[in-house]
Structures are given as C-alpha cells and as structure tokens.
Design a protein around this motif. Structure first.
Motif, PDB file in Angstrom:
ATOM      1  N   MET A   1       0.794  -0.955  -0.085  1.00 25.44           N
ATOM      2  CA  MET A   1      -0.160   0.201   0.213  1.00 25.44           C
ATOM      3  C   MET A   1       0.594   1.059   0.235  1.00 25.44           C
ATOM      4  O   MET A   1       0.247   2.084  -0.970  1.00 25.44           O
ATOM      5  CB  MET A   1      -0.846  -0.252   1.138  1.00 25.44           C
ATOM      6  CG  MET A   1      -1.918  -1.187   1.320  1.00 25.44           C
ATOM      7  SD  MET A   1      -3.184  -1.057   0.341  1.00 25.44           S
ATOM      8  CE  MET A   1      -2.912  -1.736  -0.895  1.00 25.44           C
ATOM      9  N   ILE A   2       1.809   1.182   0.456  1.00 27.95           N
ATOM     10  CA  ILE A   2       2.708   2.608   1.091  1.00 27.95           C
ATOM     11  C   ILE A   2       4.030   2.416  -0.091  1.00 27.95           C
ATOM     12  O   ILE A   2       4.017   3.977  -0.455  1.00 27.95           O
ATOM     13  CB  ILE A   2       3.508   1.948   2.572  1.00 27.95           C
ATOM     14  CG1 ILE A   2       2.429   2.407   3.219  1.00 27.95           C
ATOM     15  CG2 ILE A   2       4.456   3.391   2.392  1.00 27.95           C
ATOM     16  CD1 ILE A   2       3.424   2.139   5.138  1.00 27.95           C
ATOM     17  N   VAL A   3       4.783   1.506  -0.648  1.00 33.70           N
ATOM     18  CA  VAL A   3       5.823   2.013  -1.664  1.00 33.70           C
ATOM     19  C   VAL A   3       5.012   2.442  -2.778  1.00 33.70           C
ATOM     20  O   VAL A   3       5.961   3.333  -3.232  1.00 33.70           O
ATOM     21  CB  VAL A   3       6.234   0.396  -2.134  1.00 33.70           C
ATOM     22  CG1 VAL A   3       7.135   0.896  -3.183  1.00 33.70           C
ATOM     23  CG2 VAL A   3       7.232  -0.106  -1.019  1.00 33.70           C
ATOM     24  N   PRO A   4       4.080   2.085  -3.726  1.00 30.29           N
ATOM     25  CA  PRO A   4       3.726   3.198  -4.616  1.00 30.29           C
ATOM     26  C   PRO A   4       3.442   4.424  -4.543  1.00 30.29           C
ATOM     27  O   PRO A   4       3.242   4.353  -3.283  1.00 30.29           O
ATOM     28  CB  PRO A   4       2.641   2.781  -5.136  1.00 30.29           C
ATOM     29  CG  PRO A   4       2.566   1.088  -5.053  1.00 30.29           C
ATOM     30  CD  PRO A   4       3.040   0.888  -3.305  1.00 30.29           C
ATOM     31  N   ILE A   5       4.296   5.174  -5.231  1.00 29.58           N
ATOM     32  CA  ILE A   5       4.871   6.462  -4.727  1.00 29.58           C
ATOM     33  C   ILE A   5       2.994   6.841  -4.415  1.00 29.58           C
ATOM     34  O   ILE A   5       2.576   7.045  -5.889  1.00 29.58           O
ATOM     35  CB  ILE A   5       5.468   7.438  -6.678  1.00 29.58           C
ATOM     36  CG1 ILE A   5       6.614   6.984  -6.348  1.00 29.58           C
ATOM     37  CG2 ILE A   5       5.351   8.655  -5.882  1.00 29.58           C
ATOM     38  CD1 ILE A   5       7.320   7.828  -7.366  1.00 29.58           C
ATOM     39  N   GLY A   6       2.607   8.000  -3.675  1.00 29.35           N
ATOM     40  CA  GLY A   6       1.759   8.536  -3.016  1.00 29.35           C
ATOM     41  C   GLY A   6       2.523   9.926  -2.348  1.00 29.35           C
ATOM     42  O   GLY A   6       3.449  10.164  -2.926  1.00 29.35           O
ATOM     43  N   ALA A   7       1.248  10.644  -1.903  1.00 27.35           N
ATOM     44  CA  ALA A   7       2.026  12.282  -1.476  1.00 27.35           C
ATOM     45  C   ALA A   7       2.916  12.532  -0.423  1.00 27.35           C
ATOM     46  O   ALA A   7       3.069  13.033  -0.625  1.00 27.35           O
ATOM     47  CB  ALA A   7       0.356  12.715  -1.155  1.00 27.35           C
ATOM     48  N   GLN A   8       2.476  11.452   0.525  1.00 25.42           N
ATOM     49  CA  GLN A   8       3.603  11.370   1.542  1.00 25.42           C
ATOM     50  C   GLN A   8       4.891  10.975   0.844  1.00 25.42           C
ATOM     51  O   GLN A   8       5.533  11.501   1.414  1.00 25.42           O
ATOM     52  CB  GLN A   8       3.300   9.767   2.623  1.00 25.42           C
ATOM     53  CG  GLN A   8       1.673  10.377   3.086  1.00 25.42           C
ATOM     54  CD  GLN A   8       1.540   9.520   3.819  1.00 25.42           C
ATOM     55  OE1 GLN A   8       1.779   8.096   3.514  1.00 25.42           O
ATOM     56  NE2 GLN A   8       1.448   9.910   5.224  1.00 25.42           N
ATOM     57  N   ASN A   9       4.671  10.058   0.220  1.00 26.19           N
ATOM     58  CA  ASN A   9       6.045   9.667  -0.895  1.00 26.19           C
ATOM     59  C   ASN A   9       6.863  10.921  -0.999  1.00 26.19           C
ATOM     60  O   ASN A   9       8.014  10.609  -1.391  1.00 26.19           O
ATOM     61  CB  ASN A   9       6.058   8.125  -1.763  1.00 26.19           C
ATOM     62  CG  ASN A   9       6.147   7.143  -1.413  1.00 26.19           C
ATOM     63  OD1 ASN A   9       6.591   7.010   0.604  1.00 26.19           O
ATOM     64  ND2 ASN A   9       5.056   6.172  -1.606  1.00 26.19           N
ATOM     65  N   ALA A  10       5.979  11.541  -2.579  1.00 28.65           N
ATOM     66  CA  ALA A  10       6.356  12.391  -2.432  1.00 28.65           C
ATOM     67  C   ALA A  10       7.210  13.380  -2.336  1.00 28.65           C
ATOM     68  O   ALA A  10       8.226  13.885  -2.206  1.00 28.65           O
ATOM     69  CB  ALA A  10       5.654  13.256  -3.711  1.00 28.65           C
ATOM     70  N   MET A  11       6.365  13.780  -1.459  1.00 28.79           N
ATOM     71  CA  MET A  11       6.797  14.689  -0.230  1.00 28.79           C
ATOM     72  C   MET A  11       8.398  14.498   0.541  1.00 28.79           C
ATOM     73  O   MET A  11       9.508  14.792   0.819  1.00 28.79           O
ATOM     74  CB  MET A  11       5.928  14.864   1.013  1.00 28.79           C
ATOM     75  CG  MET A  11       6.583  16.009   2.494  1.00 28.79           C
ATOM     76  SD  MET A  11       6.281  15.560   4.078  1.00 28.79           S
ATOM     77  CE  MET A  11       7.106  16.935   4.715  1.00 28.79           C
ATOM     78  N   ILE A  12       8.156  12.914   0.621  1.00 26.89           N
ATOM     79  CA  ILE A  12       9.289  12.692   1.673  1.00 26.89           C
ATOM     80  C   ILE A  12      10.455  12.730   0.933  1.00 26.89           C
ATOM     81  O   ILE A  12      12.050  12.907   1.317  1.00 26.89           O
ATOM     82  CB  ILE A  12       8.972  11.128   2.551  1.00 26.89           C
ATOM     83  CG1 ILE A  12       8.377  11.531   3.163  1.00 26.89           C
ATOM     84  CG2 ILE A  12      10.632  10.508   2.963  1.00 26.89           C
ATOM     85  CD1 ILE A  12       7.378  10.081   3.956  1.00 26.89           C
ATOM     86  N   LEU A  13      10.055  12.129  -0.739  1.00 29.74           N
ATOM     87  CA  LEU A  13      11.366  12.348  -1.577  1.00 29.74           C
ATOM     88  C   LEU A  13      12.450  13.445  -1.738  1.00 29.74           C
ATOM     89  O   LEU A  13      13.115  13.880  -1.669  1.00 29.74           O
ATOM     90  CB  LEU A  13      11.079  11.415  -2.351  1.00 29.74           C
ATOM     91  CG  LEU A  13      12.012  11.257  -4.199  1.00 29.74           C
ATOM     92  CD1 LEU A  13      13.271  10.367  -3.447  1.00 29.74           C
ATOM     93  CD2 LEU A  13      11.443  10.612  -5.425  1.00 29.74           C
ATOM     94  N   ASN A  14      11.107  14.164  -2.126  1.00 33.37           N
ATOM     95  CA  ASN A  14      11.735  15.369  -2.300  1.00 33.37           C
ATOM     96  C   ASN A  14      12.531  16.544  -0.758  1.00 33.37           C
ATOM     97  O   ASN A  14      13.931  16.847  -1.059  1.00 33.37           O
ATOM     98  CB  ASN A  14      10.135  16.707  -2.378  1.00 33.37           C
ATOM     99  CG  ASN A  14       9.665  16.280  -4.129  1.00 33.37           C
ATOM    100  OD1 ASN A  14      10.335  16.459  -4.960  1.00 33.37           O
ATOM    101  ND2 ASN A  14       8.625  16.575  -4.047  1.00 33.37           N
TER     102      ASN A  14
END
Length: 210
Positions: A16-29
């Motif tokens: 559920m978490i690994v696919p890029i989502g808004a949270q992942n995008a924020m943390i990545l940036n």
C-alpha cells in the motif's frame, strides 16, 4: 504463527505504501534537498500508525458500509491526486528546475514541513483508503492477538519504508538533485498521481454501476 500474521501485515503495508503517493513524494523531495527529511519520515510514519490503528480497530467497517463516506473519500482522493499531480507537472516544467540557484528556495522550516506532512496525509483521502479501508479491513478479520500482530507488521512497514526512502534520497541527493533527474522525478510523480486517481474513479464506478 504470530510471525506469519505479522509478515502478512508487513507485506500488505508495503504494497500500500511503496507505490508513489503524496506522502512518498513529499519525503522524496525533502530527502533530495536534505531538508528535515528524517522528521518528515517520522511524521508520516506516525500518522500512518494512527490511521492503521483506527482502521483495524473498527474504522474500516464504518467507511466500507457507508456509500456516502465511500463516495466522499473516493472523489476527494481523485481531486486531491489530480491537483497534486498538476503541481508536480508544473514543477517539472518550471524554469527553476534547471537553475542551480534554486537551492535557496528548496529548504523549508520545521513548521512548514510539519504542516505539509499533515496536508499530504489528512487532507489526502487516498491515505484513508489505503490505511483505514484496505489495511483495516484485512486486519479486522483476525481475532485475538493475531489482530495486534498484523497491526504491528503493517506499522513496521510504514516505519521501514519512510525512513528508507528519506535516507536513500538524502544519500543519493547529489544525483537526484540534478535538474534533468529532478524533472524526471516530478514528471513520474505527476503520472503516478493521475494513474491512481483513474484507479479510484474505476473503483467508484465498479461499486455503484457494476
């Protein structure tokens, strides 16, 4: 047996978490900019733990049984993801993407990071769908201690993934921060946001018109 249940929770949580989502995008940036990235990871993991707890302890039954709540969450998620994708697409096309002087504007204060983490989690209906509805529905089927083992596994998935993503992005920031690479990341995030929005729309159609 308890380890197997916990592993099921961990595996489902990662899916559920690994696919890029808004949270992942924020943390990545934040990781690419090396700007409070571990704080962002900790906050998003904490929020996910709260939502997973609510879902497994019964919140998923309320959301899944209510057509109105399902519709509100689904369409809220669609609109949120379309907007987030549009902002990422705009960032990819912005002239600032190719300017080295953009480093000064990339760093955010702790207050801004906290507020952004709240927005990409609690104003993002897709987060509720993943954690409360999906993980919560599966976890709610277990009885006794197995329910808590499953919950612990799902929570561990959030902690593991978010801190891995934040640390990995920071270590590779010298590569990921290059204008062309960053532009590609923004375009990929935009595409994934829109694909997820389309999948939510399909789910809504299937529930009411199939």
């Amino acid at each position: 047996m308890s380890y197997l249940v916990a592993m099921k929770g961990f595996t489902l949580g990662l899916s559920m978490i690994v696919p890029i989502g808004a949270q992942n995008a924020m943390i990545l940036n934040q990781g690419i900019n090396r700007n409070h990235h571990l704080l962002a990871a900790a906050l998003c993991a904490f929020y996910d733990i709260l939502l997973i707890s609510v879902g497994i302890m019964g919140g998923s039954l309320i959301l899944n049984s209510s057509d109105i709540m399902f519709t509100l969450l689904t369409w809220g998620g669609i609109l949120f993801l379309i907007g987030y994708g549009a902002s990422s697409y705009q960032a990819a096309l912005s002239p600032q993407t190719s300017e080295k002087g953009n480093k000064n504007t990339a760093h955010k204060s702790i207050k801004v990071v906290v507020l952004t983490s709240l927005v990409v989690t609690f104003l993002n209906p897709h987060a509720y769908i993943d954690t409360v509805m999906v993980i919560g529905s599966v976890g709610g089927q277990f009885d006794g201690l197995n329910k808590y083992y499953f919950m612990a596994g799902a929570m561990a998935a959030s902690l593991t993934w978010f801190f891995t993503l934040a640390s990995g992005a920071a270590k590779l920031s010298h590569i990921l921060a290059r204008p062309k690479v960053k532009q590609g990341i923004d375009l990929a995030i935009a595409a994934v946001m829109w694909i997820i929005a389309a999948s939510l729309f399909q789910s809504w159609i299937e529930r009411f018109y199939s």
